[in-house]
Design a protein around this motif. Structure first.
Motif, PDB file in Angstrom:
ATOM      1  N   THR A 134       1.034   3.279  16.400  1.00  9.65           N
ATOM      2  CA  THR A 134       0.894   3.709  14.997  1.00  9.65           C
ATOM      3  C   THR A 134      -0.053   2.742  14.329  1.00  9.65           C
ATOM      4  O   THR A 134      -0.241   1.604  14.778  1.00  9.65           O
ATOM      5  CB  THR A 134       2.242   3.691  14.264  1.00  9.65           C
ATOM      6  N   VAL A 135      -0.659   3.160  13.193  1.00 12.78           N
ATOM      7  CA  VAL A 135      -1.583   2.320  12.430  1.00 12.78           C
ATOM      8  C   VAL A 135      -1.098   2.268  10.990  1.00 12.78           C
ATOM      9  O   VAL A 135      -0.706   3.309  10.428  1.00 12.78           O
ATOM     10  CB  VAL A 135      -3.016   2.869  12.497  1.00 12.78           C
ATOM     11  N   ALA A 136      -1.127   1.015  10.405  1.00 12.28           N
ATOM     12  CA  ALA A 136      -0.687   0.847   9.010  1.00 12.28           C
ATOM     13  C   ALA A 136      -1.633  -0.100   8.300  1.00 12.28           C
ATOM     14  O   ALA A 136      -2.095  -1.080   8.887  1.00 12.28           O
ATOM     15  CB  ALA A 136       0.736   0.304   8.969  1.00 12.28           C
ATOM     16  N   PRO A 137      -1.989   0.174   7.010  1.00 10.37           N
ATOM     17  CA  PRO A 137      -2.802  -0.775   6.243  1.00 10.37           C
ATOM     18  C   PRO A 137      -1.938  -1.950   5.770  1.00 10.37           C
ATOM     19  O   PRO A 137      -0.713  -1.828   5.664  1.00 10.37           O
ATOM     20  CB  PRO A 137      -3.310   0.060   5.073  1.00 10.37           C
ATOM     21  N   PHE A 138      -2.561  -3.096   5.433  1.00 16.94           N
ATOM     22  CA  PHE A 138      -1.782  -4.212   4.887  1.00 16.94           C
ATOM     23  C   PHE A 138      -2.665  -5.009   3.928  1.00 16.94           C
ATOM     24  O   PHE A 138      -3.888  -5.030   4.033  1.00 16.94           O
ATOM     25  CB  PHE A 138      -1.232  -5.108   5.998  1.00 16.94           C
ATOM     26  N   PRO A 161       0.834  -1.215   0.000  1.00 22.37           N
ATOM     27  CA  PRO A 161       0.000   0.000   0.000  1.00 22.37           C
ATOM     28  C   PRO A 161       0.872   1.270   0.000  1.00 22.37           C
ATOM     29  O   PRO A 161       2.003   1.271   0.500  1.00 22.37           O
ATOM     30  CB  PRO A 161      -0.803  -0.137   1.285  1.00 22.37           C
ATOM     31  N   LEU A 162       0.310   2.358  -0.507  1.00 25.54           N
ATOM     32  CA  LEU A 162       1.069   3.610  -0.652  1.00 25.54           C
ATOM     33  C   LEU A 162       0.689   4.648   0.404  1.00 25.54           C
ATOM     34  O   LEU A 162       1.454   5.605   0.633  1.00 25.54           O
ATOM     35  CB  LEU A 162       0.834   4.194  -2.047  1.00 25.54           C
ATOM     36  N   PRO A 183       2.753   2.255   4.692  1.00 26.33           N
ATOM     37  CA  PRO A 183       3.388   3.197   5.626  1.00 26.33           C
ATOM     38  C   PRO A 183       2.554   3.359   6.903  1.00 26.33           C
ATOM     39  O   PRO A 183       1.342   3.163   6.912  1.00 26.33           O
ATOM     40  CB  PRO A 183       3.446   4.487   4.823  1.00 26.33           C
ATOM     41  N   HIS A 184       3.266   3.692   8.014  1.00 25.34           N
ATOM     42  CA  HIS A 184       2.622   3.848   9.313  1.00 25.34           C
ATOM     43  C   HIS A 184       2.105   5.263   9.476  1.00 25.34           C
ATOM     44  O   HIS A 184       2.650   6.235   8.931  1.00 25.34           O
ATOM     45  CB  HIS A 184       3.613   3.532  10.438  1.00 25.34           C
ATOM     46  N   SER A 185       1.076   5.411  10.300  1.00 31.17           N
ATOM     47  CA  SER A 185       0.552   6.742  10.646  1.00 31.17           C
ATOM     48  C   SER A 185       1.529   7.446  11.599  1.00 31.17           C
ATOM     49  O   SER A 185       2.517   6.858  12.050  1.00 31.17           O
ATOM     50  CB  SER A 185      -0.815   6.581  11.309  1.00 31.17           C
ATOM     51  N   LYS A 186       1.237   8.681  11.913  1.00 32.22           N
ATOM     52  CA  LYS A 186       2.056   9.400  12.878  1.00 32.22           C
ATOM     53  C   LYS A 186       1.925   8.747  14.244  1.00 32.22           C
ATOM     54  O   LYS A 186       0.896   8.180  14.592  1.00 32.22           O
ATOM     55  CB  LYS A 186       1.615  10.864  12.958  1.00 32.22           C
ATOM     56  N   VAL A 187       3.004   8.868  15.033  1.00 30.49           N
ATOM     57  CA  VAL A 187       3.031   8.265  16.362  1.00 30.49           C
ATOM     58  C   VAL A 187       2.043   8.994  17.269  1.00 30.49           C
ATOM     59  O   VAL A 187       2.029  10.234  17.325  1.00 30.49           O
ATOM     60  CB  VAL A 187       4.442   8.301  16.954  1.00 30.49           C
ATOM     61  N   HIS A 188       1.247   8.214  17.994  1.00 28.80           N
ATOM     62  CA  HIS A 188       0.279   8.771  18.933  1.00 28.80           C
ATOM     63  C   HIS A 188       0.644   8.318  20.344  1.00 28.80           C
ATOM     64  O   HIS A 188       0.860   7.128  20.589  1.00 28.80           O
ATOM     65  CB  HIS A 188      -1.138   8.294  18.587  1.00 28.80           C
ATOM     66  N   HIS A 189       0.725   9.305  21.311  1.00 29.94           N
ATOM     67  CA  HIS A 189       1.082   9.008  22.696  1.00 29.94           C
ATOM     68  C   HIS A 189      -0.172   9.024  23.554  1.00 29.94           C
ATOM     69  O   HIS A 189      -1.056   9.843  23.365  1.00 29.94           O
ATOM     70  CB  HIS A 189       2.072  10.060  23.227  1.00 29.94           C
ATOM     71  N   GLU A 206      -7.506   3.017  -4.131  1.00 29.87           N
ATOM     72  CA  GLU A 206      -6.475   2.888  -5.156  1.00 29.87           C
ATOM     73  C   GLU A 206      -5.082   2.860  -4.571  1.00 29.87           C
ATOM     74  O   GLU A 206      -4.121   2.384  -5.213  1.00 29.87           O
ATOM     75  CB  GLU A 206      -6.604   4.016  -6.185  1.00 29.87           C
ATOM     76  N   SER A 207      -4.946   3.358  -3.340  1.00 24.27           N
ATOM     77  CA  SER A 207      -3.603   3.357  -2.737  1.00 24.27           C
ATOM     78  C   SER A 207      -3.240   2.006  -2.154  1.00 24.27           C
ATOM     79  O   SER A 207      -2.081   1.760  -1.837  1.00 24.27           O
ATOM     80  CB  SER A 207      -3.522   4.426  -1.641  1.00 24.27           C
TER      81      SER A 207
END
Length: 1309
Positions: free
Chosen positions: A945-949, A856-857, A956-962, A883-884
């Motif tokens: 972080t969250v990433a599609p697969f 995924p993009l 790619p991973h999302s921004k880091v969340h604390h 589409e990504s």
């Protein structure tokens, strides 16, 4: 045995011998010219007189009855005189036989007889006198002057003397010349086509004697016979169908006439069988013999009947015999000549009926019916016997015969029919019975009874002898009869006389015997008592009426033998042992009985080869390793001298069933075949089902036998569905309650023809492997589904967006199939079709597949975390664009990492969490954009972080969340131990929780006394404690056990408690009772430590009881050790032993020879020994120093090393602590000798227990935890192994741990 009593003229001699072949009592009489008296005869002999049972009227006994009675008289009266002129009527001893004569030498008609006077012989041929009267012998032979045919006719022999005439059977003599072969031409060679039937005729010469036929070749070897080639009753050779190898020139029929002693070979017959030019055509069966569908047979009773059924056909027919009105009895019929003959020997009227023969092959069947009628020549059902009669008696001669048709019965006297004699009013015939009233001496004669029908005639001679003799008792006097209760007893009183004497029986003191309903008298004078009892024991007297003759007999009745424990009906598994009981009781006056076991009425005998039977004196029978053949009815027979009793039981041996057999394949089709089988033996456990197994040769994966189906026991055939292009074998197993049988013999193989595939592969799909290719895969068909040779898969594909375009296709033998240059994740229509050399399978259904995926993009955005509770949060995010994904979106992965607790630990170090707690990956499948994350730690920092697969991988991973989690209640205390400084104090030691889950603010302690019998405490003390990890409780009850609960606290609340129980320790004291075991140079001292007592130190003082002996003292010893060894003692010396502190004392003596004082000299003085020891020690020290210097190259500072060890191993001690160290601690200079002694003891006794670390106060109390263990985290604790633990004060004393010895401290004295 012979015994002369008297001699004289006109008398005969009686010789006594046993009759070996006669039933007892049996007698023979032998006539001589003198008189011999015999007292106890067994047998009498007379010329030409048959052996007959005594005391019975039997056939041919006229000449015996009188003499037998005479002989029995001798038993009671010594001897009897018999007139020498005793006469007897003729008796035929050798009868003539009907036969066929082929020469004059074959003419022989026997006729021999006995009688007194010697009888004469007269022959009648065809109703006329034949030759002259003969004497001595009546046998007739041929005269050489006569022709053979002169002797053909019917013959009868008449034997006569003055007492009567006996008549022989009517016989027939047939004469014919020896059979010969007429000159015949050699038959032409006969030609046949393969598969045809054929008959080779024998046609032997005609004769009244049926010849025996042998078909042989020119070398006199028999022609092999079988179901296809067989012979008939008329001697012809039949071929059901011909084979090429049946061709030969020398089929020869040989007719053997056994009576004529000749074998006649016919001319050889040649046949030529030519192979068929076309496929040999099968044909349904036809009967070659007998012809037609019905035939009739007349057979006489007693003859042998043979029915024949000889079919022809291709394949060779199978013959099956049946009886229409009932089942064929295997005991009555025999199947011969390869089942072509059905033979019944000794035919009876029950064999009359209709029989059928069915010949069957694969093309059909043919049936023939046999109507069997049974008739019978006359045969006797009752015939008259020879009797002695007194004048005036009435004679009744019964003569009855049966036959089909019913025979006619006639009477003759001395060979002359009664109808032809003068009418006699005292004689008449009624229904075949001849009755003579008021017989006279003139009625002595031989009477003939003859029965005749169309099938023949039979004749019997009966001799009637009229005599008069005085009465005599033949049974001996004073015979004792013994019997058991319930038996029937016969008291004998046999008499002799003509007319027959009459007797009466009386019982002593009871009168006439016949007054008792259970007593009866037989016709010959014997007294029969039925169902005797002990009351019947008495003296019985038999008296002849109108005479003084009488005898007495005694009857003794005993207890009867009984079987009180009969054999049971046993069910036994094959291979086990079986025991049949047979318990019995018997009269003690009888000898031990004979025990005989029988199986199915056959006696059981033990053999050395197969000694599986063991019988015991108590009557039981043991059979080891029982087999199926041991099943049957078992009987035990207990036999005494007087009676016998038997009882039956059974053994049923069960086993797995026998294997089915006779597997046959029928109804053979392209895709199925019918399998049939015959059941094996059930082995006494009914078959419940059959297991059909199949093996397929073409498929290696199916090369083993596999279960195809199970069917109930009543099914014996099954249609089996098959796959094309395969070869199959079948076998069957049977199942019963015991187990499964072995497999049947395999059936014939069956091969199915190839065909097009019936199906296409399933699970057609694509697999993502490369972004620019498409991998098509499917589930392969099994080899058995190929249906033919040349199997492969044909793959079709095209883009789903262009369905009007042509399919692209390719063929492969197995998956996968790769299509290149497809682009990334492009949809395609795909299908896979099965095909082989015979064609393609059905049209496949198209499936939608995709080319390879790529990573995924795009990363998810807008990640938020919402707290749900203290350990769970809700995570949300925004979905990525379709589409990504560049593939099929499988979901999202949340990467969660724990950064640690929000504060540092109490010791200032970060709390380390396990790796699994630090990092987690949570998968959220599908298009979901939120999920709950649970099982979080309290009071912790997290990032995610969250990433599609997709199938290719993660994007790619999302921004880091604390985010953080709040505090929670603390976990349980890590561990807790106890110390007891005094009898009323307990000190608690603990460690903070491993999971504080926040900032600890203190601890909460609950405790209370444990009162026996009270489950709920009456008073619970609660104490808030600071953050310290130890606390001392005072003013406790030393007699009670306490329950403790300790919790940690933080802002979120109280944590889970740690729960333990403990008690204070009591003041200790030295042991007052010890056990002493002395050796030569040492003594073992043991004692039992007090329960819940605090450890105390003491020492042993000991004194050698010799002149000049001094007190010596051991090192300090712990009271809880329970064992100590004093070493370095002198063998054979008495010692005085004390414990300090304390007032108790003991004495002991070391083992070994006693030492006596030597005369005083300087060598025995202490100063001299000390000097020598010092010199040796100095030399040893110098040698050691030199060695150390040489090895290390410099000075070795022992003092520095010891100081280093002191600094490294020093541990705090109380000011008043007793100076004792652990193994790791350095001893002070002032304690050097003691330290060395301790090390020596520890080294030598280390195997007896675990190493210990003990310290004492001056008052004997020890410092630290009682258990002497370290905490789970490896931190040192205030431990000592010396005392019992306050956690469980009632535990047994610790295992023996030896203290340091005093070796080297006490010295050699």
């Amino acid at each position: 045995m012979e015994e002369n009593v008297c001699t004289g003229k006109n008398h005969i001699q009686i010789q006594i011998k046993e009759c070996v072949n006669c039933p007892k009592p049996s007698l023979y009489l032998e006539r001589t010219s003198e008189v011999l008296g015999v007292r106890s005869p067994a047998v009498i002999r007379m010329p030409l007189v048959q052996c007959q049972p005594a005391g019975k009227r039997g056939r041919n006994r006229t000449q015996l009855r009188l003499l037998i009675l005479f002989l029995n008289v001798l038993q009671a009266h010594g001897y009897i005189q018999i007139p020498s002129d005793l006469k007897q009527a003729p008796k035929i001893t050798a009868q003539p036989m009907s036969h066929t004569a082929f020469s004059l030498d074959d003419v022989s008609l026997a006729c021999e007889a006995s009688g007194n006077p010697t009888p004469s012989f007269r022959w009648v041929k065809d109703g006329k006198q034949f030759r002259e009267i003969l004497f001595e012998s009546g046998t007739v032979t041929a005269d050489d002057t006569e022709e053979l045919r002169f002797y053909q006719g019917s013959y009868r022999c008449y034997v006569a003397n003055e007492l009567g005439t006996a008549v022989s059977d009517l016989v027939h003599l047939i004469t014919e010349p020896i059979p010969t072969l007429a000159k015949e031409k050699r038959q032409k060679r006969r030609s046949f086509e393969e598969g045809q039937s054929a008959v080779l005729y024998c046609n032997p010469p005609k004769s009244s004697v049926t010849p025996k036929i042998h078909w042989m070749d020119i070398q006199l070897r028999h022609i092999p016979l079988n179901e296809r080639v067989t012979t008939s009753l008329d001697g012809n050779l039949y071929f059901a169908n011909l084979l090429v190898n049946d061709s030969r020139e020398d089929y020869t029929c040989n007719a053997q006439y056994i009576r004529a002693s000749v074998i006649l070979p016919k001319e050889p017959i040649g046949i030529n069988v030519t192979p068929s030019n076309s496929v040999v055509k099968n044909r349904r069966p036809q009967l070659q013999k007998p012809a037609g569908s019905h035939s009739s047979y007349l057979v006489l009773r007693g003859q042998t009947l043979t029915l024949e059924c000889i079919p022809e056909g291709l394949p060779t027919p199978v013959v099956h015999w049946e009886r229409m009105d009932s089942a064929l009895s295997s005991s009555r019929v025999t199947k011969l000549n390869y089942n072509r003959w059905l033979q019944i020997e000794s035919v009876s009227e029950a064999d009359d009926g209709e029989y059928t023969c069915t010949a069957r092959n694969s093309q059909g069947s043919v049936k023939h019916h046999y109507a069997v009628s049974v008739e019978a020549a006359p045969y006797w059902t009752k015939w008259p016997e020879d009797y002695l009669y007194a004048p005036g008696e009435t004679v009744r001669l019964d003569c009855q015969a049966e036959g089909i048709p019913t025979p006619n019965v006639t009477w003759s006297i001395n060979g002359v029919p009664i109808a032809g004699t003068d009418l006699e009013p005292r004689r008449h015939v009624s229904s075949g019975t001849l009755i003579l009233t008021n017989v006279q001496y003139s009625d002595t004669a031989v009477y003939q009874c003859e029965a005749t029908n169309k099938h023949g005639n039979i004749l019997v001679n009966t001799r009637v002898h009229v005599v008069e003799l005085p009465p005599q008792i033949l049974t001996a006097d004073g015979i004792v009869y013994k019997a058991t209760e319930g038996q029937t007893v016969l008291l004998q009183c046999r008499t002799f006389g003509s007319p027959q004497p009459k007797v009466d029986w009386e019982i002593l003191d009871s009168g006439l015997a016949l007054a008792n309903a259970r007593m009866s008298q037989t016709t010959d004078g014997n007294l029969q008592i039925s169902n005797v009892s002990e009351e019947d024991s008495n003296i019985y007297t038999c008296s002849v009426r109108h005479s003084n003759n009488s005898i007495s007999a005694e009857l003794e009745v005993l207890n009867r033998t009984k079987i009180v424990g009969p054999p049971q009906d046993l069910w036994v598994l094959r291979g086990n042992d079986a025991i049949l009981q047979c318990k019995y009781t018997m009269d003690h006056r009888l000898k031990l009985p004979t025990i005989q076991w029988k199986k199915d009425k056959q006696k059981i005998t033990s053999s050395a080869v197969d000694n599986r039977y063991s019988d015991f004196s108590n009557g039981s029978l043991k059979i080891t390793d029982v087999q199926i053949k041991d099943s049957g009815i078992y009987s035990c027979e207990i036999s005494t001298k007087l009676d016998s009793v038997s009882a039956t039981g059974s053994i049923t041996v069960q086993d797995k069933p026998g294997s089915p057999h006779s597997l046959k394949l029928s109804e053979e089709k392209e895709r199925s075949v019918t399998l049939s089988w015959m059941p094996g033996a059930e082995n006494n456990s009914p078959v419940s089902e059959y297991v059909i197994e199949m093996k397929e040769e073409q498929n290696p994966e199916k090369g083993q036998w596999e279960e195809y189906s199970r069917v109930p026991q009543d099914i014996r055939h099954l249609q089996i569905h098959l796959e094309p292009y395969s070869t199959y074998h079948f076998q069957v197993r049977a199942v019963n309650g015991i187990g499964t049988s072995g497999p049947s013999p395999p059936s014939d193989s069956y091969t199915t023809a190839p065909a097009k595939p019936d199906m296409n592969p399933e699970n057609v799909s694509t697999v993502s492997a490369d972004p620019n290719s498409m991998v098509i895969t499917w589930k392969e068909l099994e080899r058995r589904q190929f249906n033919g040779p040349g199997f492969k898969y044909k793959i079709y594909w095209r883009q789903a967006s262009d369905r009007d375009s042509d399919w692209k296709a390719s063929s492969v033998s197995n998956p996968p199939f790769i299509v290149n240059n497809t682009g990334t994740f492009i949809p395609f229509e795909i299908k896979v079709q099965a095909l082989n050399d015979l064609g393609a399978g059905p049209e496949p259904v198209a499936e939608i597949g995709h080319s390879g995926e790529d990573l995924p993009l795009e990363a998810p955005s807008e990640v938020t975390v919402t707290e749900l509770n203290k350990t769970a949060v809700l995570v949300r995010w925004s979905a990525v664009k379709t589409e990504s994904v560049r593939g099929r979106l499988l979901g999202y992965k949340i990467h969660l990492r724990r950064k640690g607790p929000r504060t540092r630990s109490r010791r200032g170090l970060p709390v380390q969490a396990p790796a699994a707690d630090k990092y987690r990956v949570i998968e959220v499948h599908g298009n979901n954009v939120e999920t709950v994350v649970s099982d979080l730690h309290f009071y912790s920092n997290y990032i995610l972080t969250v990433a599609p697969f997709n199938s290719r991988g993660e994007g790619p991973h999302s921004k880091v969340h604390h985010f953080t989690t709040p505090e929670g209640a603390p976990g349980p205390i890590s561990f807790m131990t106890f110390d007891s400084p005094s009898e009323t104090e307990i000190t608690l030691f603990w460690e903070a929780p491993d999971k504080p889950n926040g900032v600890l603010t203190g601890y909460l302690l609950h405790y209370h006394e444990i009162v026996p019998g009270i489950s709920n405490p009456q008073e619970v003390e609660s104490i808030d404690l600071p953050l310290d990890t130890e606390f001392t409780l005072k003013r406790l009850n030393p007699q009670r056990l306490y329950h403790f609960e300790l919790r940690a606290r933080n802002a979120a609340g109280d944590g889970e408690p740690i729960v333990k129980e403990a008690a204070t320790l009591l003041n200790g004291e030295p042991p007052s009772a010890i056990n002493i075991t002395a050796g030569q140079t040492s003594v073992n001292v043991s004692w039992v430590p007090g329960e819940r007592q605090r450890n105390i130190a003491f020492s042993f003082r000991y004194l050698k009881k010799i002149v000049g002996g001094e007190w010596e003292e051991s090192e300090k010893v712990n009271s809880t050790q329970a064992f100590y060894q004093l070493q370095g003692l002198t063998p054979g010396v008495h010692y005085h032993l004390q414990i300090q502190p304390g007032n108790n004392s003991w004495e002991f003596k070391t083992a070994g020879p006693e030492l006596h004082e030597l005369p005083s000299s300087f060598a025995t003085q202490g100063w001299f020994i000390g000097l020598i020891s010092a010199i040796v020690l100095l030399l040893l020290v110098l040698i050691i120093l030199c060695y150390i210097k040489k090895s290390k190259g410099g000075k070795y500072s022992v003092k520095d090393k010891e100081e280093d060890q002191v600094n490294a191993g020093a541990r705090p001690m109380k000011d008043d602590a007793f100076g004792e160290y652990s193994d790791n601690e350095k001893c002070s200079m002032s304690q050097q000798s003691v330290c060395e002694s301790k090390r020596s003891s520890n080294d030598s006794l280390a195997d007896y227990g675990d190493s210990v670390d003990i310290q004492f106060n001056e008052d004997g109390s020890f410092i630290g935890q009682y258990s002497g263990r370290r905490d789970p985290n490896g931190h040192a604790t205030h431990g000592s192994s010396g005392a019992q633990s306050p956690i469980n004060p009632n535990m047994p004393p610790p295992s023996i741990s030896f203290p340091t010895s005093v070796t080297g401290f006490l010295g050699p004295n």
